[in-house]
Design an enzyme around this catalytic site. Structure first.
Site, PDB file in Angstrom:
ATOM      1  N   GLU A 140      -2.804   4.259   1.912  1.00 35.62           N
ATOM      2  CA  GLU A 140      -1.548   3.513   1.649  1.00 35.62           C
ATOM      3  C   GLU A 140      -0.632   4.285   0.704  1.00 35.62           C
ATOM      4  O   GLU A 140       0.583   4.196   0.806  1.00 35.62           O
ATOM      5  CB  GLU A 140      -1.852   2.136   1.047  1.00 35.62           C
ATOM      6  CG  GLU A 140      -2.161   1.082   2.068  1.00 35.62           C
ATOM      7  CD  GLU A 140      -2.006  -0.308   1.476  1.00 35.62           C
ATOM      8  OE1 GLU A 140      -0.880  -0.724   1.192  1.00 35.62           O
ATOM      9  OE2 GLU A 140      -3.050  -0.970   1.288  1.00 35.62           O
ATOM     10  N   CYS A 193      -1.243  -8.310  -0.537  1.00 37.38           N
ATOM     11  CA  CYS A 193      -2.624  -7.833  -0.571  1.00 37.38           C
ATOM     12  C   CYS A 193      -3.109  -7.395  -1.948  1.00 37.38           C
ATOM     13  O   CYS A 193      -3.457  -8.223  -2.769  1.00 37.38           O
ATOM     14  CB  CYS A 193      -2.835  -6.734   0.470  1.00 37.38           C
ATOM     15  SG  CYS A 193      -4.602  -6.454   0.743  1.00 37.38           S
ATOM     16  N   ASN A 222      -4.823  -7.274   4.196  1.00 33.46           N
ATOM     17  CA  ASN A 222      -5.784  -6.565   5.060  1.00 33.46           C
ATOM     18  C   ASN A 222      -6.821  -5.985   4.107  1.00 33.46           C
ATOM     19  O   ASN A 222      -6.514  -5.042   3.359  1.00 33.46           O
ATOM     20  CB  ASN A 222      -5.130  -5.381   5.783  1.00 33.46           C
ATOM     21  CG  ASN A 222      -4.246  -5.764   6.952  1.00 33.46           C
ATOM     22  OD1 ASN A 222      -4.625  -5.667   8.117  1.00 33.46           O
ATOM     23  ND2 ASN A 222      -3.036  -6.193   6.640  1.00 33.46           N
ATOM     24  N   LYS A 239       5.907  -4.242  -1.589  1.00 30.55           N
ATOM     25  CA  LYS A 239       4.635  -4.188  -2.334  1.00 30.55           C
ATOM     26  C   LYS A 239       4.736  -3.304  -3.578  1.00 30.55           C
ATOM     27  O   LYS A 239       5.206  -2.159  -3.497  1.00 30.55           O
ATOM     28  CB  LYS A 239       3.536  -3.688  -1.395  1.00 30.55           C
ATOM     29  CG  LYS A 239       2.115  -3.792  -1.899  1.00 30.55           C
ATOM     30  CD  LYS A 239       1.150  -3.447  -0.753  1.00 30.55           C
ATOM     31  CE  LYS A 239      -0.304  -3.538  -1.111  1.00 30.55           C
ATOM     32  NZ  LYS A 239      -1.174  -3.271   0.061  1.00 30.55           N
TER      33      LYS A 239
HETATM   34  N1  CDT Z   1      -4.051  -3.712   2.012  1.00 28.35           N
HETATM   35  C1  CDT Z   1      -4.627  -3.691   0.794  1.00 28.35           C
HETATM   36  O1  CDT Z   1      -3.946  -3.653  -0.215  1.00 28.35           O
HETATM   37  N2  CDT Z   1      -5.987  -3.667   0.741  1.00 28.35           N
HETATM   38  C2  CDT Z   1      -6.745  -3.515  -0.430  1.00 28.35           C
HETATM   39  C3  CDT Z   1      -8.036  -2.868  -0.083  1.00 28.35           C
HETATM   40  C4  CDT Z   1      -8.774  -2.389  -1.250  1.00 28.35           C
HETATM   41  S1  CDT Z   1      -8.221  -0.875  -1.880  1.00 28.35           S
HETATM   42  C5  CDT Z   1      -8.817   0.284  -0.799  1.00 28.35           C
HETATM   43  C6  CDT Z   1      -7.045  -4.831  -1.161  1.00 28.35           C
HETATM   44  O2  CDT Z   1      -6.855  -4.896  -2.377  1.00 28.35           O
HETATM   45  O3  CDT Z   1      -7.532  -5.782  -0.524  1.00 28.35           O
END
Ligand code: CDT
Length: 308
Positions: A143, A169, A194, A124
């Protein structure tokens, strides 16, 4: 002549903290068989498909979180998934937390061919959330504490009779992710996610989570003439509700298939990769119409520079 590939979005419902890796692998195998029964040749699983979304908790000593990471892939626990995929003759894309031999932590996705060989790894690039403990939040999104952003960028691999790219994501919210792959001729982008339905820094965005998910993936598909397969781990995980709405999108930007639950569910679409060229060779003929000479800010600067 058409170049068809039947792809499956293999959505997962929640994985709770006390669910074992073995139970997750069993669920993945059930999804794989279900997808195979629907004719899938490539099955896409979510981000962090072997564990709960552990960045929602902070630990002061990060080594106490090392049990969430994989140190080898396949491992004794995940080997049955590779074996079953090989037996069925289907490929898959799997997201997991990776701890390298040198101690680096990545949010990783692999592409495995129909013979069970890992042919590509993506780590990522855009890591969202925060790196410090924020005790006033109802849940953490740490993260940036748990994962190093990859400097390897976005690859595109010749596989499954086409050109396949991967992102994870938060990458799907950034047009640069798609364009980097578009400039390598990508025909299908695989993306696990997620996405908590409550966005702590600005809750006014909460009702728009599904809209934004569709908006970015459909735009990215259309503007680059590529299929996009977005696959959720959705539902209520450790009290945090996450977006489902796993979607397979065509190069026209249209939705070809979409899940209707927040649980383990498979949807498939038969994708003619040659469809991409109706867009890549016309409106989005990059070589003819792009103007990189006036886009220098995109790589020269990170944030906006505002002048009066
Ligand atoms: N896992 C991931 O990257 N989730 C983010 C959540 C928002 S940032 C807190 C996303 O872009 O969906």
């Amino acid at each position: 002549m058409a170049r068809n590939i039947t792809v499956a979005a293999a959505q997962m419902g929640p994985i709770q903290r006390d669910h074992t890796r073995e139970s997750c692998v069993e669920r993945l195998i059930t999804l794989l068989r279900n997808a195979h029964n629907k004719g899938a040749e490539l099955v896409v699983f979510p981000e962090l498909a072997l564990t709960t979304f552990f960045p929602r908790w902070f630990v002061d000593d990060i080594t106490q979180a090392h049990h969430w990471y994989e140190t080898s892939m396949p491992s004794k626990t995940t080997q049955p998934l590779f074996d079953e995929a090989k037996r069925l003759g289907v490929g898959f894309c799997l997201g997991y937390a990776e701890l390298t031999d040198s101690g680096e932590r990545f949010n990783t996705q692999i592409l495995v061919d129909a013979q069970g060989n890992t042919i590509a790894k993506y780590r990522k690039v855009h890591i969202p959330g925060h790196a410090e403990h924020e005790p006033d939040r109802p849940f953490q999104h740490a993260e940036r504490y748990y994962f190093t952003p990859s400097d390897e960028g976005f690859g595109v691999w010749k596989a499954f009779g086409g050109r396949i790219g991967m992102m994870i994501c938060n990458d799907r919210r950034w047009p640069e992710s798609y364009r980097e792959m578009g400039l390598q001729g990508v025909e299908m982008i695989l993306c696990g996610y997620n996405t908590p339905l409550h966005y702590v820094p600005d809750p006014s965005q909460d009702p728009l989570a599904g809209f934004h998910n569709a908006l970015v993936m459909q735009s990215g598909a259309y503007q680059n003439g590529t299929f996009v397969v977005g696959v959720a781990k959705g539902g209520v995980e450790e009290g945090v509700d996450s977006l489902a709405e796993s979607t397979i999108i065509g190069p026209s930007g249209e939705v070809l298939a979409k899940t209707v639950t927040s649980a383990d569910e498979v949807v498939v679409a038969r994708c003619d990769l040659d469809w991409c060229y109706q867009y890549k060779n016309t409106l989005f003929d990059f070589d003819r119409y792009r103007r990189p000479e006036v886009y220098s800010r995109i790589t020269a600067q990170r944030g906006a520079i505002v002048t009066d």
